[in-house]
Design a protein around this motif. Structure first.
Motif: not given
Length: 132
Positions: A67-69, A112-121
């Protein structure tokens, strides 16, 4: 815009590799899927192989686009491209991170993930629950 690649690396136990950004780095103390900046003329897959060797001393095999974010950290726009990858070899030695974990998908929400990684979680959680 800054193009960055992230690897969703799985091992034989179907756990995923996550790493915590060390003190002094942007997003310090937050967890992420490891990767790095894509250099001029470099593919995301090549970037991931290079970055994981440089930052963790491991070899991986990027396989499937995940994916891409597009995310904005203030005025900084990053495009984070994720690939599923397989851990191949090497013992993890951290360079840009201060900790790492092999975590099952259902455990990811506890970090607690970095904001850009949350979509992938979130995407991994949906995939796990059969909603992908």
């Amino acid at each position: 815009m800054l193009e960055v690649a992230a690897a969703i690396i799985s091992n034989e136990q179907n756990q995923l590799l996550i790493a915590r950004r060390k003190k002094g780095k942007s997003q310090e103390g937050l967890w992420e899927f490891p990767g790095g900046k894509i250099e001029q003329g470099e593919s995301a897959q090549s970037c991931l192989r290079r970055e994981l060797l440089e930052e963790m001393q491991i070899e991986i095999l990027p396989q499937e686009w995940f994916g891409v974010n597009d995310h904005y950290y203030g005025a900084t726009h990053i495009r984070l491209v994720a690939y599923k990858a397989t851990y191949v070899s090497g013992e993890i030695i951290l360079v840009d991170h201060d900790d790492y974990r092999w975590a099952h998908r259902e455990e990811l929400k506890g970090y607690s993930f970095a904001p850009a990684d949350i979509k992938f979680v979130e995407m991994l959680e949906k995939e796990m629950n059969g909603m992908a």
